[in-house]
Design a protein around this motif. Structure first.
Motif, PDB file in Angstrom:
ATOM      1  N   SER A 255       0.830  -1.207   0.000  1.00  0.00           N
ATOM      2  CA  SER A 255       0.000   0.000   0.000  1.00  0.00           C
ATOM      3  C   SER A 255       0.864   1.257   0.000  1.00  0.00           C
ATOM      4  O   SER A 255       0.534   2.240  -0.679  1.00  0.00           O
ATOM      5  CB  SER A 255      -0.927  -0.006   1.217  1.00  0.00           C
ATOM      6  OG  SER A 255      -0.160  -0.081   2.408  1.00  0.00           O
ATOM      7  N   LEU A 308      -7.157   8.765  -1.067  1.00  0.00           N
ATOM      8  CA  LEU A 308      -6.178   7.674  -0.987  1.00  0.00           C
ATOM      9  C   LEU A 308      -5.456   7.662   0.360  1.00  0.00           C
ATOM     10  O   LEU A 308      -5.175   6.593   0.916  1.00  0.00           O
ATOM     11  CB  LEU A 308      -5.159   7.803  -2.121  1.00  0.00           C
ATOM     12  CG  LEU A 308      -5.586   7.339  -3.510  1.00  0.00           C
ATOM     13  CD1 LEU A 308      -4.430   7.443  -4.475  1.00  0.00           C
ATOM     14  CD2 LEU A 308      -6.100   5.907  -3.481  1.00  0.00           C
ATOM     15  N   SER A 311      -7.717   6.243   3.010  1.00  0.00           N
ATOM     16  CA  SER A 311      -8.070   4.839   2.785  1.00  0.00           C
ATOM     17  C   SER A 311      -6.863   3.903   2.874  1.00  0.00           C
ATOM     18  O   SER A 311      -6.957   2.743   2.473  1.00  0.00           O
ATOM     19  CB  SER A 311      -8.732   4.675   1.408  1.00  0.00           C
ATOM     20  OG  SER A 311      -7.843   5.052   0.371  1.00  0.00           O
ATOM     21  N   LYS A 312      -5.715   4.387   3.388  1.00  0.00           N
ATOM     22  CA  LYS A 312      -4.520   3.544   3.495  1.00  0.00           C
ATOM     23  C   LYS A 312      -4.738   2.311   4.378  1.00  0.00           C
ATOM     24  O   LYS A 312      -4.314   1.207   4.018  1.00  0.00           O
ATOM     25  CB  LYS A 312      -3.338   4.356   4.016  1.00  0.00           C
ATOM     26  CG  LYS A 312      -2.020   3.588   4.020  1.00  0.00           C
ATOM     27  CD  LYS A 312      -0.886   4.453   4.510  1.00  0.00           C
ATOM     28  CE  LYS A 312       0.434   3.685   4.455  1.00  0.00           C
ATOM     29  NZ  LYS A 312       0.416   2.472   5.299  1.00  0.00           N
ATOM     30  N   LEU A 315      -6.465  -0.166   2.346  1.00  0.00           N
ATOM     31  CA  LEU A 315      -5.592  -0.695   1.313  1.00  0.00           C
ATOM     32  C   LEU A 315      -4.700  -1.808   1.853  1.00  0.00           C
ATOM     33  O   LEU A 315      -4.450  -2.812   1.164  1.00  0.00           O
ATOM     34  CB  LEU A 315      -4.735   0.425   0.705  1.00  0.00           C
ATOM     35  CG  LEU A 315      -5.468   1.446  -0.168  1.00  0.00           C
ATOM     36  CD1 LEU A 315      -4.505   2.537  -0.624  1.00  0.00           C
ATOM     37  CD2 LEU A 315      -6.103   0.778  -1.385  1.00  0.00           C
ATOM     38  N   ASP A 316      -4.221  -1.644   3.096  1.00  0.00           N
ATOM     39  CA  ASP A 316      -3.406  -2.705   3.705  1.00  0.00           C
ATOM     40  C   ASP A 316      -4.192  -4.004   3.835  1.00  0.00           C
ATOM     41  O   ASP A 316      -3.691  -5.089   3.531  1.00  0.00           O
ATOM     42  CB  ASP A 316      -2.916  -2.254   5.089  1.00  0.00           C
ATOM     43  CG  ASP A 316      -1.920  -1.113   4.981  1.00  0.00           C
ATOM     44  OD1 ASP A 316      -1.238  -1.029   3.937  1.00  0.00           O
ATOM     45  OD2 ASP A 316      -1.828  -0.306   5.930  1.00  0.00           O
ATOM     46  N   PHE A 319      -4.851  -5.526   0.339  1.00  0.00           N
ATOM     47  CA  PHE A 319      -3.690  -6.194  -0.247  1.00  0.00           C
ATOM     48  C   PHE A 319      -3.487  -7.590   0.338  1.00  0.00           C
ATOM     49  O   PHE A 319      -3.067  -8.506  -0.355  1.00  0.00           O
ATOM     50  CB  PHE A 319      -2.437  -5.344  -0.049  1.00  0.00           C
ATOM     51  CG  PHE A 319      -2.189  -4.378  -1.160  1.00  0.00           C
ATOM     52  CD1 PHE A 319      -1.778  -4.829  -2.412  1.00  0.00           C
ATOM     53  CD2 PHE A 319      -2.389  -3.022  -0.986  1.00  0.00           C
ATOM     54  CE1 PHE A 319      -1.542  -3.951  -3.444  1.00  0.00           C
ATOM     55  CE2 PHE A 319      -2.162  -2.130  -2.016  1.00  0.00           C
ATOM     56  CZ  PHE A 319      -1.748  -2.590  -3.254  1.00  0.00           C
ATOM     57  N   LEU A 340      -5.954  -2.319  -9.595  1.00  0.00           N
ATOM     58  CA  LEU A 340      -5.077  -1.254  -9.096  1.00  0.00           C
ATOM     59  C   LEU A 340      -4.905  -0.152 -10.134  1.00  0.00           C
ATOM     60  O   LEU A 340      -4.857   1.037  -9.794  1.00  0.00           O
ATOM     61  CB  LEU A 340      -3.719  -1.834  -8.709  1.00  0.00           C
ATOM     62  CG  LEU A 340      -3.702  -2.789  -7.508  1.00  0.00           C
ATOM     63  CD1 LEU A 340      -2.302  -3.315  -7.284  1.00  0.00           C
ATOM     64  CD2 LEU A 340      -4.225  -2.096  -6.266  1.00  0.00           C
ATOM     65  N   LEU A 343      -7.908   1.945 -10.004  1.00  0.00           N
ATOM     66  CA  LEU A 343      -7.901   2.794  -8.817  1.00  0.00           C
ATOM     67  C   LEU A 343      -6.939   3.969  -8.968  1.00  0.00           C
ATOM     68  O   LEU A 343      -7.282   5.113  -8.650  1.00  0.00           O
ATOM     69  CB  LEU A 343      -7.523   1.958  -7.591  1.00  0.00           C
ATOM     70  CG  LEU A 343      -7.484   2.684  -6.235  1.00  0.00           C
ATOM     71  CD1 LEU A 343      -8.864   3.196  -5.867  1.00  0.00           C
ATOM     72  CD2 LEU A 343      -6.943   1.766  -5.154  1.00  0.00           C
TER      73      LEU A 343
END
Length: 528
Positions: A255, A308, A311-312, A315-316, A319, A340, A343
């Motif tokens: 991420s 972004l 939303s980290k 994202l982790d 992933f 991706l 996105l």
């Protein structure tokens, strides 16, 4: 009235001992053609006790064995074929000793008779042989008859029966598991269809379900199913290799790596828009419209970048979930990359849409271009008639000409500003959909990777035969024509095309004219 007689004889008949021949007799009333399809041979003493769905249509005698016993049987259609060595001893000569059609004995000199020696094993194993005509294809008819009787023609050993039983039970277990997962994806399809990975999981389950069901039905791996099964194994092996390679070279969190690349893209886009808000390439644009569009796009980019960052954590977690699917194969990883890409390039797509459309959903570039085109007809004294789909002549009044000229001037001078933004972000959109189209086609080719098919085609296996080659046999006489039939391996392009699984739809060809027309007139560009 039967004028022609065709007798299809297996090439191995000359090596068999004397006995009754089993097969099927077909009469083509349109062409007056009688066809004897000889499929197998039974010994004299075992015919009555042997269960077979084929009819006794004649007899075969190797030289002069038991001729009288054969002739005692009475059938409406009967053929007696005798084989003996030729004078040079290299080939076998074929002779017709007796022919009965519709309970009447036929004189060979009164009709045209032809014996066709065919390769039974090739017709039994071929999977690519298809009829090119709606009717009258004797070899295709023969192939269908032989393949329908394959259980009678093949003598299976006990080991083969055990193998088929174990394979069927083993595959049935996996099929029930895939059916359960397929029901779940069917219910989730309204959500999965918005993700490339979700659609790939759904289609992958459908393909595996087709393969397992086909293997159970055929009790073996055929050309299509074997090719797809090997493609899945190679897909998984490549996926594991790529994952290990990425973990070895990438030390940061995925991420964080995505955010770093997205930040670089954001800075590049900001520099590009600031350059467009100035005097790009010496073009003098409309200051008010240029400043408004530039600030609007900069605000949109900043909004996307803020989204972004917040939303980290998601994202982790995403992933970790995606890596689980990535172990299933490299095609799953390609689907992940496609998501991706969607996105990361979402903001460029939105900017492209805004450049092609205004806020009230009318195409900004398109409406300006069509407006200029329509107002240009005003100077020619014409107008568009949408009811009859043609351009008619029209007399305009002075106030109409004034308003039209003023509108034409405004649109013409605003056009360069809109055109600059539209051109830049259309090129970005083209690059994005081109890369997405490349990923789609790469995923397709990996799914139908023709490794198993190429190996069978290279070995000239009977299953890859699709063409019939007919040649004159040395034992021809004036009364009897003998032809020898062999199967030829299909061209590689046709072989690979026929081995694509039934559930995989080939991607459509790129319509370059449509893309060019959409670019010129400002229509939206959709994924390839």
């Amino acid at each position: 009235m039967t004028n022609n007689l065709l007798i299809f004889v297996p090439q191995t008949l000359c090596t068999e001992r004397s006995g009754y021949v089993l097969g099927k007799v077909i009469h083509d009333t349109c062409s007056g053609l009688k066809k004897f399809y000889i499929i197998s041979l039974r010994k004299v003493g075992s015919v009555e006790s042997t269960k077979s769905t084929l009819d006794i249509i004649g007899c075969h005698s190797n030289e002069t064995e038991a001729v009288e016993e054969f002739l005692e049987r009475k059938h409406a259609n009967w053929v007696h074929i005798a084989t003996k060595p030729s004078e040079n001893g290299r080939n076998k000569e074929y002779h017709l000793l007796n022919i009965i059609l519709n309970n009447k004995k036929i004189d060979l000199s009164a009709m045209r008779t032809m014996i066709i020696l065919y390769n039974q094993q090739a017709l039994l194993e071929t999977e690519l042989f298809e009829s090119k005509t709606t009717s009258g294809d004797h070899f295709h008819e023969l192939a269908k008859l032989i393949q329908s009787k394959k259980d009678e023609l093949r003598i299976k050993s006990r080991f083969v029966h055990i193998w088929e039983t174990l394979l069927t039970y083993h595959i049935s277990f996996y099929l029930h598991l895939v059916l359960l997962l397929s029901k779940i994806t069917d219910r989730l399809l309204p959500i999965l269809k918005y993700s490339s990975l979700g659609l790939h999981v759904y289609h992958w389950l459908e393909n595996v379900k087709w393969m397992l069901a086909t293997v159970i039905r055929n009790r073996d791996f055929k050309l299509k199913t074997g090719n797809y099964a090997l493609a899945i194994i190679i897909d998984i092996a490549l996926g594991i290799f790529v994952l290990r390679l990425l973990r070895y070279y990438i030390e940061d969190q995925p991420s964080q790596l995505l955010l770093n690349n997205a930040e670089a893209i954001v800075e590049s886009l900001k520099e590009l828009i600031n350059w467009l808000m100035g005097v790009p390439a010496g073009l003098k644009l409309n200051h008010v419209l240029n400043n408004t569009m530039g600030k609007f796009f900069l605000y949109h980019i900043q909004l996307w970048w803020t989204f972004l960052i917040f939303s980290k954590p998601l994202l982790d977690f995403a992933f970790e979930v995606l890596l689980l699917f990535g172990r299933l194969g490299i095609t799953f990883q390609i689907s992940i990359v496609a998501d991706l890409l969607a996105l990361v390039s979402f903001h460029t797509y939105c900017i492209y849409v805004y450049a092609a459309r205004s806020v009230i959903h009318h195409r900004l570039f398109n409406i300006q271009l069509r407006g200029i085109t329509a107002l240009f007809r005003l100077f020619l004294g014409k107008k568009n008639n949408p009811l009859r789909e043609r351009v008619d002549s029209c007399q305009y009044q002075t106030d109409q000409l004034f308003v039209g000229t003023l509108s034409f001037t405004i649109l013409l001078f605003l056009m360069p500003t809109t055109w600059v933004y539209y051109t830049v972000f259309t090129l970005l959109r083209l690059a994005s959909i081109a890369f997405g189209g490349f990923l789609t086609r790469l995923k397709f080719y990996l799914q139908v990777m023709p490794v198993y098919t190429f190996w069978r085609w290279l070995m000239r296996s009977y299953c890859t035969c699709s063409i019939v080659d007919i040649r004159l046999h040395p034992s021809c006489t004036k009364e009897l024509t003998v032809l020898s039939m062999t199967m030829v391996v299909a061209p590689w392009r046709l072989t690979w095309k026929k081995c694509i699984p039934d559930t995989i739809i080939c991607y459509p060809s790129i319509e370059w004219c449509t893309i060019l027309n959409n670019v010129i007139w400002g229509y939206l560009l959709y994924p390839l």
